[in-house]
Design an enzyme around this catalytic site. Structure first.
Site, short mmCIF file in Angstrom:
data_model
loop_
_atom_site.label_atom_id
_atom_site.label_comp_id
_atom_site.label_asym_id
_atom_site.label_seq_id
_atom_site.Cartn_x
_atom_site.Cartn_y
_atom_site.Cartn_z
N LYS A 24 23.04 80.40 124.61
CA LYS A 24 23.48 81.56 123.89
C LYS A 24 24.48 81.18 122.70
O LYS A 24 23.91 80.78 121.87
CB LYS A 24 23.99 82.46 125.02
CG LYS A 24 22.90 82.97 125.76
CD LYS A 24 23.09 84.63 126.63
CE LYS A 24 22.08 85.25 127.14
NZ LYS A 24 22.14 85.41 128.60
N TYR B 53 23.23 86.38 138.16
CA TYR B 53 22.16 86.12 137.11
C TYR B 53 22.35 84.99 136.45
O TYR B 53 23.45 84.78 135.77
CB TYR B 53 21.70 87.37 136.14
CG TYR B 53 20.75 87.02 135.09
CD1 TYR B 53 19.52 87.16 135.66
CD2 TYR B 53 20.65 86.25 134.10
CE1 TYR B 53 18.30 87.15 134.83
CE2 TYR B 53 19.61 86.03 133.20
CZ TYR B 53 18.26 86.37 133.78
OH TYR B 53 17.38 86.00 132.85
C1 LIG Z 1 21.28 84.81 129.87
C2 LIG Z 1 21.79 84.09 130.99
C3 LIG Z 1 21.09 82.95 131.41
C4 LIG Z 1 19.63 82.48 130.92
O1 LIG Z 1 19.75 82.08 129.45
P1 LIG Z 1 18.15 81.97 128.92
O2 LIG Z 1 18.43 81.32 127.61
O3 LIG Z 1 17.93 83.38 128.63
O4 LIG Z 1 17.16 81.35 130.00
C5 LIG Z 1 21.70 82.07 132.26
N1 LIG Z 1 23.03 82.54 132.90
C6 LIG Z 1 23.62 83.64 132.31
C7 LIG Z 1 25.13 83.93 132.81
C8 LIG Z 1 22.95 84.41 131.22
O5 LIG Z 1 23.88 85.66 130.81
#
Ligand SMILES: *Cc1c(COP(=O)(O)O)cnc(C)c1O
Length: 444
Positions: free
Chosen positions: A284, A155
């Site tokens: 994040k 993901y």
């Molecule tokens: C959450 C996540 C994303 C995407 O980040 P967003 O800020 O939601 O677009 C990409 N890669 C990983 C591993 C993630 O956990």
């Protein structure tokens, strides 16, 4: 006169009429009798509802709040920056927060990463890396290198570019016709025995050698594949992958959007393998959930590949690139990791989680329990399947007992703030155990 604030019920009604929630099956959301909590405030490791109920935040507010809610350093830094300047387009100007943050991120990251490209969320941080990797080879005498390798269960976000390197069928299959084709390698994590990552690496190696001359980059989530169900694998896989990428001349894109900023026990997960990726994607925890913000770090070699005539430019950017408030938040997060013993606390909490996982492993109905850093996951029954309802049941039971979690199919996971205290974590673990027991008893 201040206007009367809407009541919780009124807010639920307004929400129902006008809000479209992410990752939320509409009919289930609108089921009669269902009353989602109305969250009013967040303090430390707690959400506080409109009615004053305190809920332990067990999922780090969708994996972003590594320092909990309202961490003083971060809050104060953003306030101070807000008074000075909230926005300036970073094209054509220099500003202090962006310049100083780039310098500090490069100093904190694995050696060799010297350039920061800013964007505003995790998906775009990956998108930047994909574009830059692709364009680099196009304009530096290797135009056949156009393909990407990613892992099953990967993901990397929800833009079409990020979805192209994603590997979760329920989320991604429908968009097949819109995405570019990638080569898919087996996940190094999962229930295929203790040495599965070695076999998985052998399969990846074969795939890469067979297609070596066409490969631009491999994209991975180091150590923990989050959305796949908190699947974990050891650093040795990353070390082997780095060596293979070097041998074949392929870029390694490390998506540390989730695992970065202390989640696996070190500031960055790649540190545990003692490797430097060609691209390091961060979001994040970068701002501890205070502002949407992201950075993609890369090497001087990549940056140099964009020198020369204007048509060699990376024509990419967003309105909020290098946003001063985001930079200020990220600088304060780096301060927290440098000065506030965040990683020491996380190490102690990780041991607590490991002891708990050992004990969960023996419980009836529990197929696996695993921990990396401060990520803990308990898997119920067979394979992860996002549409299974047991996860939701556990979440409901946890809510009744005072903790807020999110389901990931039949995996219940905990990614609390790294700053959580021993007592708060004990409470969260006890609630989770009770919720699992109740949900499984209920099911059986
Ligand atoms: C959450 C996540 C994303 C995407 O980040 P967003 O800020 O939601 O677009 C990409 N890669 C990983 C591993 C993630 O956990």
């Amino acid at each position: 006169m201040t206007e009367r604030r809407p009541t919780s019920d009124e807010l639920r009604a307004i929400d129902r009429r006008h809000v479209w929630h992410p990752y939320t099956p509409i009919d289930r959301w609108e089921q009669p009798g269902r009353e989602p909590p109305v969250i009013d405030r967040a303090e430390g490791v707690y959400y506080v509802t409109r009615e004053g109920r305190r809920l332990l935040d067990g999922f780090g507010s969708w994996w972003v709040c590594n320092l909990g809610h309202g961490y003083p350093r971060v809050r104060d830094a953003v306030r101070a920056q807000l008074d000075r300047m909230a926005h300036v387009a970073i094209a054509g100007v220099v500003h202090e927060p962006a310049a100083v943050l780039a310098e500090r991120l490069c100093a904190a990251a694995p050696p060799g990463l010297t350039r920061a490209f800013y964007s505003d969320n995790g998906s775009t941080s990956v998108e930047v890396a994909i574009r830059a990797a692709f364009q680099f080879f196009q304009q530096n005498d290797q135009p056949k290198r156009r393909r990407f390798v990613s892992l099953e269960g990967a993901y990397h976000g929800d833009t079409i570019g990020a979805v192209s390197v994603g590997g979760i069928p329920l989320f991604h299959e429908r968009f097949g016709p819109l995405t570019f084709e990638t080569l898919r390698a087996p996940t190094p994590a999962g229930g295929h025995g203790p040495h599965w990552h070695v076999e998985a690496f052998a399969a990846l190696e074969t795939l890469m050698r067979d297609n070596a001359s066409e490969l631009a980059a491999v994209v991975i989530e180091p150590l923990v594949q989050g959305a796949a169900g908190m699947l974990m694998y050891p650093p040795s896989y990353l070390r082997s992958l780095r060596a293979l990428c070097d041998e074949l001349g392929v870029f390694l894109i490390a998506d540390e959007v989730f695992v970065g900023f202390g989640r696996t026990g070190t500031l960055f997960a790649c540190e545990q393998a003692e490797i430097t990726p060609d691209f390091l994607c961060l979001s994040k925890g970068l701002t501890a959930g205070v502002l949407p913000f992201a950075a993609t770090l890369t090497t001087e070699r990549v940056y140099d590949g964009f020198r020369g005539s204007a048509d060699r430019t990376l024509f990419y950017g967003h309105s909020y690139c290098g946003h001063p408030l985001g930079c200020a938040a990220a600088l304060a997060v780096l301060d927290a990791f440098e000065h506030d013993d965040v990683l020491d606390n996380a190490a102690a909490r990780s041991l607590q989680m490991q002891a708990w996982a050992q004990q969960m492993k023996g419980r009836p109905g529990v197929a696996d329990a695993r921990v990396t850093g401060t990520v803990a996951a308990v898997q119920i029954g067979g394979d992860s399947d996002y549409t299974q309802t047991v996860g939701e049941k556990i979440v409901g039971e946890a809510f009744d007992r005072g903790a807020w979690l999110r389901p990931l199919g039949n995996v219940v996971y905990l990614v609390p703030a790294l700053t959580i205290t021993a007592a708060q974590l004990d409470e969260l673990l006890a609630i989770t155990t009770a919720a699992v027991d109740a949900a499984l008893t209920d099911a059986g």
